[in-house]
Design an enzyme around this catalytic site. Sequence first.
Site, PDB file in Angstrom:
ATOM      1  N   ASP A   1      60.758  84.436  33.099  1.00 27.26           N
ATOM      2  CA  ASP A   1      60.744  83.009  33.441  1.00 27.26           C
ATOM      3  C   ASP A   1      60.922  82.104  32.224  1.00 27.26           C
ATOM      4  O   ASP A   1      61.749  81.195  32.227  1.00 27.26           O
ATOM      5  CB  ASP A   1      59.438  82.627  34.152  1.00 27.26           C
ATOM      6  CG  ASP A   1      59.387  83.213  35.555  1.00 27.26           C
ATOM      7  OD1 ASP A   1      60.444  83.589  36.088  1.00 27.26           O
ATOM      8  OD2 ASP A   1      58.276  83.307  36.107  1.00 27.26           O
TER       9      ASP A   1
ATOM     10  N   ARG B   1      44.114  78.735  27.000  1.00 26.58           N
ATOM     11  CA  ARG B   1      45.048  77.609  27.191  1.00 26.58           C
ATOM     12  C   ARG B   1      44.852  76.468  26.194  1.00 26.58           C
ATOM     13  O   ARG B   1      45.826  75.947  25.663  1.00 26.58           O
ATOM     14  CB  ARG B   1      45.000  77.078  28.630  1.00 26.58           C
ATOM     15  CG  ARG B   1      45.383  78.092  29.719  1.00 26.58           C
ATOM     16  CD  ARG B   1      46.479  79.005  29.323  1.00 26.58           C
ATOM     17  NE  ARG B   1      46.908  79.880  30.413  1.00 26.58           N
ATOM     18  CZ  ARG B   1      47.471  81.066  30.241  1.00 26.58           C
ATOM     19  NH1 ARG B   1      47.662  81.544  29.028  1.00 26.58           N
ATOM     20  NH2 ARG B   1      47.863  81.778  31.271  1.00 26.58           N
TER      21      ARG B   1
ATOM     22  N   ASP C   1      46.282  76.981  35.377  1.00 24.84           N
ATOM     23  CA  ASP C   1      46.802  76.935  34.008  1.00 24.84           C
ATOM     24  C   ASP C   1      47.682  75.717  33.742  1.00 24.84           C
ATOM     25  O   ASP C   1      47.658  75.155  32.650  1.00 24.84           O
ATOM     26  CB  ASP C   1      47.558  78.233  33.689  1.00 24.84           C
ATOM     27  CG  ASP C   1      46.602  79.412  33.547  1.00 24.84           C
ATOM     28  OD1 ASP C   1      45.445  79.180  33.148  1.00 24.84           O
ATOM     29  OD2 ASP C   1      47.003  80.557  33.834  1.00 24.84           O
TER      30      ASP C   1
ATOM     31  N   SER D   1      50.961  89.193  38.893  1.00 22.30           N
ATOM     32  CA  SER D   1      50.996  88.150  37.874  1.00 22.30           C
ATOM     33  C   SER D   1      49.834  88.440  36.935  1.00 22.30           C
ATOM     34  O   SER D   1      48.679  88.464  37.359  1.00 22.30           O
ATOM     35  CB  SER D   1      50.837  86.784  38.523  1.00 22.30           C
ATOM     36  OG  SER D   1      50.559  85.831  37.522  1.00 22.30           O
TER      37      SER D   1
HETATM   38  N1  ARG Z   1      42.469  82.686  37.915  1.00 20.44           N
HETATM   39  C1  ARG Z   1      42.294  82.798  36.517  1.00 20.44           C
HETATM   40  C2  ARG Z   1      42.115  81.438  35.919  1.00 20.44           C
HETATM   41  O1  ARG Z   1      42.502  80.481  36.488  1.00 20.44           O
HETATM   42  C3  ARG Z   1      43.387  83.601  35.860  1.00 20.44           C
HETATM   43  C4  ARG Z   1      44.740  82.991  35.811  1.00 20.44           C
HETATM   44  C5  ARG Z   1      45.677  83.949  35.195  1.00 20.44           C
HETATM   45  N2  ARG Z   1      46.998  83.491  35.111  1.00 20.44           N
HETATM   46  C6  ARG Z   1      48.030  84.203  35.540  1.00 20.44           C
HETATM   47  N3  ARG Z   1      49.205  83.688  35.396  1.00 20.44           N
HETATM   48  N4  ARG Z   1      47.905  85.374  36.092  1.00 20.44           N
HETATM   49  O2  ARG Z   1      41.582  81.318  34.835  1.00 20.44           O
END
Ligand code: ARG
Length: 409
Positions: free
Chosen positions: A16, A97, A126, A177
């Site tokens: 991506d 992040r 995110d 993912s």
């Molecule tokens: N649900 C978790 C969070 O919001 C993990 C997110 C992980 N991101 C991903 N692209 N798989 O912190």
Amino acid sequence: MSKKERIVLAYSGGLDTSVAIGWIGEQTGSEVIAVAVDVGQGGEDLEVIRQRALDCGAVEAYVADARDEFASDYCWPALKANGLYQGEYPLVSALSRPLISKHLVRAAREFGASTMAHGCTGKGNDQVRFEVSFTSIAPDLNCIAPVRDLALTRDVAIDYANKHKLPIETTKNNPFSIDQNVWGRAIETGFLEDLWNAPTKDVYSYTDDPTYPPLPDEVIITFQEGVPVAIDGQELTPLEIIQELNRRAGAQGIGRIDMVEDRLVGIKSREIYEAPGAMTLITAHQALENLTLEREQARFKRSVDNRWAELVYDAQWFSPLKKSLDAFIDHTQQYVSGDIRMTLHGGRATVNGRRSDESLYDFNLATYETGDTYDQSHSRGFIEIYGMTAKLAAARDVRFGKDEDLAID
Ligand code: ARG
């Protein structure tokens, strides 16, 4: 410097964001600077990733080694807060992040960019964490999200990569993912979206199956003012400590989590995590707090810890409240020093020994053997006065005939 606008892209090296480099250029007429941040995610060599960004059309590509910074300035505050969202999730992605954002903003300043870009969809946390972090540290910069805002879907990405012969795999072998760093690994989507489906073996990579563990592994973790400084008597850096425990606790299958989580955007989602080092450290840290924190401070801290985790989960890393809670938490850690001994085995990190020069545990007060310094005769008067308010309220209930609790039937 060229007259074109410049955009800094959070680059992972995957399909991506590789396609996004050319796609953003086409859709906006801007030049793209790709920035990859190493937070201990492992996997491909970052120099390979940097070269791929250039091959995909980035005018500059930059890799920041932020592993030590992540361990000491993000994982350690999370550990001091026993950071678990909904009491379970050790905030793996939520912690990385803000740090990634900081490095992206730094690159934007260095390369004269006016806009930031990330590859998140519009359904997750995110995107919020990136954009609120950008706004908090660089309110003058714009932000775009090509997957969400410029219609860069997965199919478009595969077609685009094939057509432009980009040096990237376009097969969709992996249905998940995944986001990972040294604090843990998050796995979602695919067959896990059916809540009744148990995770299969291939979901995991930081942990071995706890059903068939190797022999028990005993470990001693030494803390100083709330953070670990040594393992089995050997001083290590924050990053090394997490890596070492990922290895040892991972071999025992410790830190696997399967939960349904409340996302900031309102969705409930199924998440699998594995965080062997983080979960071992949090267990040890809580055990040490139990003997070194004064009772009222400890009780109050539990609610502060919970709020801290919610704020970090909810994209508020740079917020005033989060900073105020950090100040409280740091103050509580001044006596959280000492050793915790644990047995790592079969999916569990079990504390079986603790010692601290700053401990509030008083053997002579606690003991039932000789040497007891606790004067039990004081308890009678204490309870008499402590129970006074309950006694008065109960007497009133009797007077008004509302004595359900007294009825014996
Ligand atoms: N649900 C978790 C969070 O919001 C993990 C997110 C992980 N991101 C991903 N692209 N798989 O912190």
